[in-house]
Each structure stands twice: as structure tokens, then as C-alpha cells.
Design a protein around this motif. Structure first.
Motif, short mmCIF file in Angstrom:
data_model
loop_
_atom_site.label_atom_id
_atom_site.label_comp_id
_atom_site.label_asym_id
_atom_site.label_seq_id
_atom_site.Cartn_x
_atom_site.Cartn_y
_atom_site.Cartn_z
N LYS A 10 32.23 45.04 56.03
CA LYS A 10 32.63 44.02 56.99
C LYS A 10 31.75 43.97 58.24
O LYS A 10 31.99 43.17 59.13
N VAL A 11 30.73 44.79 58.30
CA VAL A 11 29.86 44.82 59.47
C VAL A 11 28.85 43.69 59.36
O VAL A 11 27.96 43.70 58.51
N LYS A 12 28.98 42.69 60.23
CA LYS A 12 28.19 41.47 60.15
C LYS A 12 26.69 41.72 60.35
O LYS A 12 25.86 41.20 59.62
N LYS A 13 26.34 42.53 61.34
CA LYS A 13 24.93 42.82 61.62
C LYS A 13 24.28 43.51 60.43
O LYS A 13 23.15 43.21 60.06
N TYR A 14 24.99 44.44 59.81
CA TYR A 14 24.46 45.17 58.67
C TYR A 14 24.22 44.23 57.49
O TYR A 14 23.17 44.27 56.85
N LYS A 15 25.18 43.35 57.24
CA LYS A 15 25.06 42.42 56.13
C LYS A 15 23.86 41.50 56.32
O LYS A 15 23.09 41.26 55.40
N ARG A 16 23.71 40.97 57.53
CA ARG A 16 22.62 40.04 57.81
C ARG A 16 21.26 40.74 57.64
O ARG A 16 20.33 40.19 57.07
N ALA A 17 21.15 41.95 58.15
CA ALA A 17 19.89 42.69 58.08
C ALA A 17 19.51 43.02 56.64
O ALA A 17 18.36 42.88 56.24
N THR A 18 20.46 43.46 55.84
CA THR A 18 20.14 43.82 54.46
C THR A 18 19.84 42.59 53.63
O THR A 18 18.97 42.63 52.76
N TRP A 19 20.52 41.48 53.90
CA TRP A 19 20.25 40.27 53.13
C TRP A 19 18.83 39.79 53.39
O TRP A 19 18.11 39.42 52.47
N LEU A 20 18.41 39.81 54.66
CA LEU A 20 17.07 39.34 54.99
C LEU A 20 15.99 40.28 54.48
O LEU A 20 14.92 39.84 54.07
#
Length: 124
Positions: free
Chosen positions: A17-27
Motif C-alpha cells: 500500500k505504499v504509494k511512493k514504493y509502488k511508483r518507483a518500482t513500476w518506473l
């Protein structure tokens, strides 16, 4: 009782659920777009320098010597690259790259922003 597991560290999926983590790994894991790869291939044809030629770099897998231009990935050795070139992902990407580039004119046409050519108001 607490939700933490005793002595096992973080719970599996604890960062879901950590938004920053999700965005960073997706990119970071995102593949290059087909337009970017088509531009690289065109540039290599114009300059005459192959797009898959890299200087030796310890940071890259296989020292950067085994690179697939079509998918934009580095591999550890020649066998891994050869196996990749037999994969479904590689073949699909090659098929996508053979299609014509999507241009700004096509995008405007799809949005209904066509340029109208009108006849002159006062004919001579």
C-alpha cells in the motif's frame, strides 16, 4: 496480540500500500516504448554505429556486451541473449517495431483535429 511476526522481519506484501514504493518500482522496471526504440534504430542507421554496441561497464549485466536492441535489455551471456531471441516477448516486440511510427499528425487526426483547406474567399 500484535500483527507483527516474531523474529521474521517484514510481513509478505507489507509494502503493497505504499504509494511512493509502488511508483518507483513500476518506473524502474518499465520497458522502453516502441517509439523510443524505433528512434534508436533510425539513429544507428544514420550514424552507422550499431545500436547494440556498448563499452565494457561493470554496472551492467554481462558488462553491457550482450544487449537486445528490440527490447532494450542487457543479458549476462550470449546463451541468455539467444534464448531471449526465441521468446514470445521478443517476437511480439519485433512485430510491434515493424509497424509504422505513431506521429503527432495521426494523433490529431484521431482526435478529430483535422486541418480544413477552404477555397479562397474572393476568386480572382
Amino acid at each position: 496480540m500484535g500483527t507483527a511476526l516474531s523474529g521474521r522481519g517484514r510481513r509478505k506484501g507489507g509494502r503493497a500500500k505504499v504509494k511512493k514504493y509502488k511508483r518507483a518500482t513500476w518506473l524502474s522496471r518499465r520497458a522502453k516504448d516502441t517509439n523510443q526504440i524505433q528512434d534508436e534504430i533510425e539513429k544507428s542507421e544514420i550514424t552507422g554505429v550499431p545500436a547494440n554496441k556498448f563499452e565494457y561497464d561493470d554496472e551492467l549485466p554481462g558488462g553491457g556486451q550482450f544487449f537486445c536492441v528490440e527490447t532494450g535489455k542487457h543479458f549476462t551471456d550470449a546463451k541468455a541473449l539467444a534464448d531471449h531471441k526465441k521468446s514470445r516477448y521478443y517476437k511480439r516486440r519485433c512485430k510491434e517495431l515493424k509497424e509504422e511510427k505513431y506521429t503527432q499528425a495521426e494523433a490529431e487526426k484521431a482526435a478529430g483535429m483535422t486541418k480544413e483547406t477552404l477555397p479562397p474567399a474572393h476568386a480572382k
